[in-house]
Structure formats: C-alpha cells, structure tokens
Design a protein around this motif. Sequence first.
Motif, PDB file in Angstrom:
ATOM      1  N   GLY A   2       0.810  -1.200   0.000  1.00  0.00           N
ATOM      2  CA  GLY A   2       0.000   0.000   0.000  1.00  0.00           C
ATOM      3  C   GLY A   2       0.846   1.254   0.000  1.00  0.00           C
ATOM      4  O   GLY A   2       2.001   1.254   0.413  1.00  0.00           O
ATOM      5  N   TYR A   3       0.234   2.333  -0.504  1.00  0.00           N
ATOM      6  CA  TYR A   3       0.903   3.626  -0.571  1.00  0.00           C
ATOM      7  C   TYR A   3       0.153   4.605   0.310  1.00  0.00           C
ATOM      8  O   TYR A   3      -1.072   4.595   0.380  1.00  0.00           O
ATOM      9  CB  TYR A   3       0.905   4.175  -1.999  1.00  0.00           C
ATOM     10  CG  TYR A   3       1.529   3.273  -3.028  1.00  0.00           C
ATOM     11  CD1 TYR A   3       2.916   3.158  -3.146  1.00  0.00           C
ATOM     12  CD2 TYR A   3       0.734   2.550  -3.903  1.00  0.00           C
ATOM     13  CE1 TYR A   3       3.478   2.340  -4.111  1.00  0.00           C
ATOM     14  CE2 TYR A   3       1.293   1.729  -4.874  1.00  0.00           C
ATOM     15  CZ  TYR A   3       2.666   1.627  -4.972  1.00  0.00           C
ATOM     16  OH  TYR A   3       3.222   0.823  -5.922  1.00  0.00           O
ATOM     17  N   SER A   4       0.891   5.506   0.930  1.00  0.00           N
ATOM     18  CA  SER A   4       0.270   6.564   1.729  1.00  0.00           C
ATOM     19  C   SER A   4      -0.326   7.608   0.795  1.00  0.00           C
ATOM     20  O   SER A   4       0.004   7.674  -0.390  1.00  0.00           O
ATOM     21  CB  SER A   4       1.312   7.223   2.637  1.00  0.00           C
ATOM     22  OG  SER A   4       2.230   7.964   1.845  1.00  0.00           O
ATOM     23  N   GLN A  10       2.296  12.529  -4.595  1.00  0.00           N
ATOM     24  CA  GLN A  10       3.521  12.772  -5.359  1.00  0.00           C
ATOM     25  C   GLN A  10       3.486  12.055  -6.708  1.00  0.00           C
ATOM     26  O   GLN A  10       3.875  12.610  -7.723  1.00  0.00           O
ATOM     27  CB  GLN A  10       4.745  12.326  -4.559  1.00  0.00           C
ATOM     28  CG  GLN A  10       4.995  13.183  -3.341  1.00  0.00           C
ATOM     29  CD  GLN A  10       6.019  12.581  -2.384  1.00  0.00           C
ATOM     30  OE1 GLN A  10       6.297  11.386  -2.408  1.00  0.00           O
ATOM     31  NE2 GLN A  10       6.571  13.420  -1.516  1.00  0.00           N
ATOM     32  N   LYS A  11       3.008  10.813  -6.713  1.00  0.00           N
ATOM     33  CA  LYS A  11       2.974  10.025  -7.946  1.00  0.00           C
ATOM     34  C   LYS A  11       1.948  10.563  -8.942  1.00  0.00           C
ATOM     35  O   LYS A  11       2.162  10.514 -10.139  1.00  0.00           O
ATOM     36  CB  LYS A  11       2.650   8.556  -7.640  1.00  0.00           C
ATOM     37  CG  LYS A  11       3.789   7.785  -7.011  1.00  0.00           C
ATOM     38  CD  LYS A  11       3.358   6.341  -6.752  1.00  0.00           C
ATOM     39  CE  LYS A  11       4.478   5.504  -6.216  1.00  0.00           C
ATOM     40  NZ  LYS A  11       5.335   4.963  -7.253  1.00  0.00           N
ATOM     41  N   SER A  12       0.824  11.061  -8.429  1.00  0.00           N
ATOM     42  CA  SER A  12      -0.267  11.493  -9.311  1.00  0.00           C
ATOM     43  C   SER A  12      -0.203  12.968  -9.683  1.00  0.00           C
ATOM     44  O   SER A  12      -0.803  13.384 -10.668  1.00  0.00           O
ATOM     45  CB  SER A  12      -1.617  11.209  -8.649  1.00  0.00           C
ATOM     46  OG  SER A  12      -1.815  12.054  -7.523  1.00  0.00           O
ATOM     47  N   GLY A  13       0.486  13.750  -8.860  1.00  0.00           N
ATOM     48  CA  GLY A  13       0.506  15.188  -9.085  1.00  0.00           C
ATOM     49  C   GLY A  13      -0.708  15.899  -8.505  1.00  0.00           C
ATOM     50  O   GLY A  13      -0.867  17.102  -8.658  1.00  0.00           O
ATOM     51  N   LEU A  14      -1.584  15.149  -7.848  1.00  0.00           N
ATOM     52  CA  LEU A  14      -2.755  15.744  -7.193  1.00  0.00           C
ATOM     53  C   LEU A  14      -2.419  16.023  -5.735  1.00  0.00           C
ATOM     54  O   LEU A  14      -1.688  15.261  -5.107  1.00  0.00           O
ATOM     55  CB  LEU A  14      -3.954  14.794  -7.253  1.00  0.00           C
ATOM     56  CG  LEU A  14      -4.515  14.468  -8.627  1.00  0.00           C
ATOM     57  CD1 LEU A  14      -5.625  13.434  -8.506  1.00  0.00           C
ATOM     58  CD2 LEU A  14      -5.029  15.712  -9.315  1.00  0.00           C
ATOM     59  N   VAL A  31     -11.241   4.454  -0.393  1.00  0.00           N
ATOM     60  CA  VAL A  31      -9.913   3.861  -0.331  1.00  0.00           C
ATOM     61  C   VAL A  31      -9.805   3.037   0.950  1.00  0.00           C
ATOM     62  O   VAL A  31     -10.328   3.426   1.988  1.00  0.00           O
ATOM     63  CB  VAL A  31      -8.830   4.972  -0.364  1.00  0.00           C
ATOM     64  CG1 VAL A  31      -7.441   4.396  -0.220  1.00  0.00           C
ATOM     65  CG2 VAL A  31      -8.955   5.788  -1.644  1.00  0.00           C
ATOM     66  N   SER A  32      -9.117   1.897   0.862  1.00  0.00           N
ATOM     67  CA  SER A  32      -8.950   1.065   2.052  1.00  0.00           C
ATOM     68  C   SER A  32      -8.115   1.810   3.099  1.00  0.00           C
ATOM     69  O   SER A  32      -7.428   2.789   2.786  1.00  0.00           O
ATOM     70  CB  SER A  32      -8.316  -0.267   1.689  1.00  0.00           C
ATOM     71  OG  SER A  32      -7.019  -0.078   1.165  1.00  0.00           O
ATOM     72  N   ARG A  33      -8.193   1.346   4.305  1.00  0.00           N
ATOM     73  CA  ARG A  33      -7.479   1.975   5.424  1.00  0.00           C
ATOM     74  C   ARG A  33      -6.567   0.948   6.084  1.00  0.00           C
ATOM     75  O   ARG A  33      -6.862  -0.241   6.086  1.00  0.00           O
ATOM     76  CB  ARG A  33      -8.468   2.504   6.472  1.00  0.00           C
ATOM     77  CG  ARG A  33      -9.522   3.464   5.958  1.00  0.00           C
ATOM     78  CD  ARG A  33      -8.950   4.831   5.793  1.00  0.00           C
ATOM     79  NE  ARG A  33      -9.942   5.772   5.272  1.00  0.00           N
ATOM     80  CZ  ARG A  33      -9.979   7.036   5.612  1.00  0.00           C
ATOM     81  NH1 ARG A  33      -9.114   7.521   6.464  1.00  0.00           N
ATOM     82  NH2 ARG A  33     -10.868   7.838   5.075  1.00  0.00           N
ATOM     83  N   ASP A  34      -5.470   1.447   6.648  1.00  0.00           N
ATOM     84  CA  ASP A  34      -4.589   0.552   7.399  1.00  0.00           C
ATOM     85  C   ASP A  34      -5.088   0.436   8.834  1.00  0.00           C
ATOM     86  O   ASP A  34      -6.140   0.992   9.186  1.00  0.00           O
ATOM     87  CB  ASP A  34      -3.127   1.015   7.319  1.00  0.00           C
ATOM     88  CG  ASP A  34      -2.872   2.351   8.002  1.00  0.00           C
ATOM     89  OD1 ASP A  34      -3.737   2.825   8.781  1.00  0.00           O
ATOM     90  OD2 ASP A  34      -1.794   2.938   7.765  1.00  0.00           O
ATOM     91  N   CYS A  40      -4.865   3.791   2.536  1.00  0.00           N
ATOM     92  CA  CYS A  40      -3.852   2.874   2.031  1.00  0.00           C
ATOM     93  C   CYS A  40      -4.175   2.595   0.560  1.00  0.00           C
ATOM     94  O   CYS A  40      -5.052   1.800   0.235  1.00  0.00           O
ATOM     95  CB  CYS A  40      -3.874   1.589   2.856  1.00  0.00           C
ATOM     96  SG  CYS A  40      -2.553   0.460   2.460  1.00  0.00           S
ATOM     97  N   PHE A  41      -3.487   3.302  -0.333  1.00  0.00           N
ATOM     98  CA  PHE A  41      -3.736   3.198  -1.765  1.00  0.00           C
ATOM     99  C   PHE A  41      -2.956   2.019  -2.343  1.00  0.00           C
ATOM    100  O   PHE A  41      -1.896   1.647  -1.837  1.00  0.00           O
ATOM    101  CB  PHE A  41      -3.298   4.484  -2.474  1.00  0.00           C
ATOM    102  CG  PHE A  41      -4.136   5.684  -2.134  1.00  0.00           C
ATOM    103  CD1 PHE A  41      -5.195   6.050  -2.942  1.00  0.00           C
ATOM    104  CD2 PHE A  41      -3.860   6.448  -1.012  1.00  0.00           C
ATOM    105  CE1 PHE A  41      -5.963   7.169  -2.646  1.00  0.00           C
ATOM    106  CE2 PHE A  41      -4.625   7.568  -0.703  1.00  0.00           C
ATOM    107  CZ  PHE A  41      -5.672   7.926  -1.521  1.00  0.00           C
TER     108      PHE A  41
END
Length: 126
Positions: A2-4, A10-14, A31-34, A40-41
């Motif tokens: 998962g990604y924060s 940062q990856k999407s630019g949004l 989006v799921s959660r940790d 957690c993307f």
Amino acid sequence: MGYSIKTISQKSGLSQYTLRYYEREGVLPEVSRDENGNRCFHDEDLELISLICCLKDTGMPIADIKQFISLSKEGHSSLPEQRRLLQEHKVHIDEKIKFFQTFAEKVEHKIAYFASLEEQAKAENN
C-alpha cells in the motif's frame, strides 16, 4: 503493498486535499485503510487516479467522471453506458484538437513569416 496519501499525491501530481475531496465526493471510490485508519492506496487506485486525471484534464466534467466511476462499480452490465460516456468524451476531445489545430497553424504561419523577415534582414545587411 500500500501507498500513503502523500506518496500517491507525489505520484499522481494531485494534492492530498484533492485526493480526499475526490474520495469524499465519490469521484474516487472509498480507499482502504490501514490498522491506524490511514488511507492505504494500491496500484489499482493509482491506475484509476490516472484515468480520472486524464478525463479531467481533457475537459470531462467532474459529475460525468463520477457517473463513469459509479458505472464501473456496477460491473459488466454497465459496459455499454461506460463506453457511451467515453465515446462522447472522445468526440469532445477531437473537437478541441481541431480547435487548437487552427491556432497552431496560425502560429506556424507567423513563425515562418518572421523567419523570412530575418533572412531578408540578414541579406540586406550583407
């Protein structure tokens, strides 16, 4: 893995704010959660965000994007409607391309004009 939200931002630019807004408004599915409750993307979320950005950046209204995403959750029964929305949007994109192509041609004409003037000026100075 998962990604924060920071990494996805940062990856999407949004911005993180925009990602939260899209989730809250239903543009981005929940989006799921940790274990700590943090978003957690996953790679699939990043792909979907990329599509959302593509549609938005090419002029699709948020309401239509939201409708498209909602239809995609319905499965195969909504494929014709999803395809129809994308086909209509593609027509819109093609119209924009034609519109800007006329401006590009004008700019190219002016560039060629100024290049010829520069050549004339050089020839006169020699």
